[in-house]
Design a protein around this motif. Structure first.
Motif: not given
Length: 259
Positions: A190-219
């Motif tokens: 839902q966050y990696a989809a093209e539509a979401f990425r495009d919306r962030l880019a249009a707003l000048g927002i930098r996208q960041s994602m947690s590392r694989k299998g590490d829930p503490y990165d989004n605690a």
């Protein structure tokens, strides 16, 4: 010759313990320390709150006690352990993260930095679920890492990219962030989809994602959902999605900065 409560003479008891009679009588008449009395009062309040809200855990109980009492989180934890108090949470489970997709994965720009000096420097987003008599209600939320406020949220009966876009759009309308803001989430489709990425880019927002299998990165986002479920969802039974949505709406608007 006076006898102690056990029938043994005071003199004999004092000799066995190698203490003076005056010391023994001082011990008998000594009042509990203020700290011991305070611990007893806190324990009584903890027991009352636990019986009234059995799903509440340490953090929620601590914040409720702290509102009217002088106490630390560690002290509350020790008293809970001594009294055998622990959260009675329900174990309903519904997966919300599907990271098995072919969309690009953004780098982790946050690197577990969960505090910022100014608002709208970094947001975190996540999705959770609420059981109802009509099926699952999904909630996407966006939190600011400076104010700790929920700046955007959205509900849906479907867990899709439109859900996360709606929560993002609310946050942007409310906060009007400048370019350079970091938006952090897990690797869900839902966050990696093209539509979401495009919306962030249009707003000048930098996208960041947690590392694989590490829930503490989004605690921070996950902790908000934990508080929501302990303090509200697990204490209710919702017959409809509309009823759940109304309850959660009121909770968020009245407690926008739940940690």
């Amino acid at each position: 010759m006076k006898a102690s409560r056990s029938g043994v003479s005071v003199e004999k008891l004092c000799r066995l313990q190698e203490i003076s009679r005056s010391g023994y009588y001082a011990w008998l008449t000594r009042r509990q320390s203020q700290r011991a009395q305070h611990n007893q009062a806190l324990t009584r309040e903890l027991v009352y709150l636990h019986e009234k809200y059995p799903a509440l855990g340490l953090d929620s109980l601590y914040h409720m006690l702290k509102a009217n009492n002088s106490c630390s989180r560690g002290r509350v934890h020790r008293l809970m352990k001594a009294a055998g108090i622990h959260s009675m949470r329900k174990k309903a489970y519904k997966a919300t993260t599907n990271s098995r997709h072919s969309h690009p994965i953004a780098p982790d720009l946050l690197k577990r930095q969960f505090s910022f000096e100014q608002p709208n420097q970094a947001w975190v987003g996540d999705i959770t679920y609420i059981p109802t008599g009509e099926g699952w209600l999904y909630l996407a939320a966006v939190k600011d890492l400076c104010t700790k406020k929920v700046v955007g949220y959205a509900f849906s009966s479907r867990i899709d990219t439109q859900l996360t876009l709606s929560a993002l759009d609310m946050a942007v309308r409310r906060e009007r962030p400048g370019p350079g803001l970091i938006f952090h989430s897990d690797r869900g489709v839902q966050y990696a989809a093209e539509a979401f990425r495009d919306r962030l880019a249009a707003l000048g927002i930098r996208q960041s994602m947690s590392r694989k299998g590490d829930p503490y990165d989004n605690a921070v986002a996950e902790n908000f959902f934990s508080c929501l479920k302990c303090e509200l969802v697990h204490l209710r039974r919702y017959d409809s999605r509309r009823a759940a949505q109304a309850d959660i709406f009121a909770y968020i608007e009245c407690h926008p900065s739940v940690l």
